[in-house]
Motif scaffolding. Structure first.
Motif: not given
Ligand code: SF4
Ligand code: SF4
Length: 464
Positions: A238, A260-261, A264-267, A278, A295, A298, A308-309
């Motif tokens: 991350y 930028d994060c 949303c917890h989708q990762c 993260r 990510c 997203v 981002l990741i």
């Protein structure tokens, strides 16, 4: 995009469901499309040979067969006997060093893509999704009281799981000479039945119920991988500098000063082991890259650049410099040297496998016997092993510089059964006065395929 409201409500809808795995809840990971997801499906192909292997034949015999009863292991036209089992050590050394190199370069890439636990779990959860629906629907179903519909869905799911687990267990046993017909007719031994049951039960329990627990708490590799990776290892990482300070969008817009994060917890939702990437690199991360796919989707949605990741090293992330090429890293060079050594020994061993083995044991009690005519007799035990799958006729002879050295009996052709060791006793006789300083005796054993020699000694009182 900047000034437009970003429609991310559906991302936040179930976001609360996905928190880091603390081992107290069953993980129902979300499935999202992406290149790493596709790569994972592709990696399943490595297990296809396992299911097809027992059906290949070679010279009218099963090509890969571990014949425990006869203590022979057939790999196409190579037959390995317990005497050559040292090669297994080289195979294990090769595989463990290969794993170490992969880990040093790309972390738990084996776990993420190729491990049977990961693949079976992927298949089991895919079936779970077909039968019981999305993770949210599954979580809801789990909380529902018992009903006909719930029982029906559970029955269907578990029946398919058990069928796959049994198929895996039986396939494993086919490598040991058992056939499907034996199972169908019930003509299997209790040992076969117990081993099949253990493997099938293991597949069912580990892939069905103990998915991430296996990767986190049972697999020993998870514990030792930390010793193999360093700041240069390329892992899903991350981008802390870009992502933080993380925070939710407000009315569909980025809040000033936030990274930028969008939290949303989708990762976390897609992570098969429930890791929150993260929080930094964790031993539970099997480096499958699914959080990268999530990510990226997203980021695409909120109009930011992907990555981002991403797969990168900590060193690169910190210094923003390109990673050191893996083949210049000392630990990779050391691992590669051991790997090369193990492979060389293995190849040498395979290329030098001979179809026959010869050992000559000189009788020790007594070393020699003086006969009534004054001549000296030595007794030898020739142990000849036939390493082929056919009966092997052999002829025996000997040579020596000892004058008039003769055998008590004339040599005849000896038949050695396949996979067997036969002892042949030879008595050599000579006059002590004929034995000079060179008392060597060379036994020569010839078969159709190979001639072997064994050097030994002829003892007299002068040798003592
Ligand atoms: S890292 Fe990406 S997927 Fe994870 S919470 Fe932040 S924005 Fe969402
Ligand atoms: S954190 Fe990402 S890469 Fe690691 S196991 Fe979870 S989804 Fe896979």
């Amino acid at each position: 995009m900047k000034d437009k409201k970003i429609q991310v409500e559906n991302l936040y809808e179930d976001g609360e469901l996905w928190v880091q795995n603390l081992g107290d809840k069953t993980i129902h990971a979300k499935r999202m499309n992406g290149k790493f997801r596709n790569l994972k499906w592709l990696a399943i192909v490595v297990w296809v040979p396992f299911f097809m292997g027992p059906y290949f034949t070679w010279n009218d015999k099963q090509a890969i067969l571990f014949d425990i009863d006869n203590r022979q292991y057939h790999l196409f036209n190579i037959t390995i006997f317990p005497q050559d089992i040292w090669m297994l050590t080289m195979v294990l050394l090769f595989l463990s060093i290969l794993l170490a190199i992969m880990t040093a370069v790309l972390g738990r890439i084996f776990c993420g893509y190729f491990c049977f636990q990961t693949i079976w779990t992927d298949i089991f959860t895919k079936i779970e999704q077909w039968v019981e629906g999305t993770p949210v629907q599954r979580l809801k179903l789990d909380k529902e009281p018992v009903s006909f519909n719930k029982l029906r869905l559970k029955l269907v799911k578990h029946s398919i799981w058990i069928a796959i687990a049994l198929f895996s267990g039986v396939t494993w046993m086919l490598y040991f000479g058992v056939t499907w017909t034996d199972y169908v007719k019930g003509e299997i031994t209790s040992t076969t039945m117990v081993i099949t049951a253990i493997i099938s039960f293991g597949a069912y329990v580990f892939a069905g119920f103990m998915r991430e627990q296996t990767c986190l708490w049972i697999c020993p590799y998870a514990r030792i991988q930390g010793a193999m990776i360093d700041e240069q290892s390329i892992l899903p990482t991350y981008d802390y500098y870009r992502g933080e300070r993380r925070g939710r969008l407000k009315k569909g817009k980025f809040v000033k000063g936030f990274g930028d994060c969008i939290d949303c917890h989708q990762c976390v939702a897609v992570c098969p082991t429930g890791v929150d990437i993260r929080k930094g690199q964790e031993y539970g991360c099997i480096t499958c890259g699914l959080c990268i796919d999530a990510c990226d989707l997203v980021m695409e949605k909120v109009g930011k650049s992907k990555g981002l990741i991403c797969y990168t090293s900590l060193a690169e992330m910190k210094s923003n410099k390109p990673v050191k090429v893996f083949y210049k890293r000392p630990r990779v060079i050391i691992y590669a040297s051991v790997l090369f050594l193990a492979l060389s020994i293995l190849v040498y061993g395979i290329l030098n496998l001979v179809p026959m083995d010869l050992k000559v044991l000189h009788d020790r009690q007594p070393l020699f016997v003086q006969l009534s005519d004054g001549s000296i007799r030595n007794k030898y035990e020739l142990k000849v092993m036939n390493k082929t799958d056919k009966i092997m006729p052999i002829s025996i002879s000997f040579s020596s510089k000892i004058k008039n050295l003769k055998s008590k009996k004339s040599f005849k052709t000896v038949m050695i059964p396949s996979g067997n060791v036969k002892s042949i006793y030879v008595y050599l006789i000579a006059l002590e006065s004929d034995v000079g300083s060179d008392n060597n005796v060379i036994f020569v054993v010839k078969s159709e395929q190979v001639t072997l020699e064994y050097k030994t000694l002829f003892f007299t009182s002068k040798s003592m």
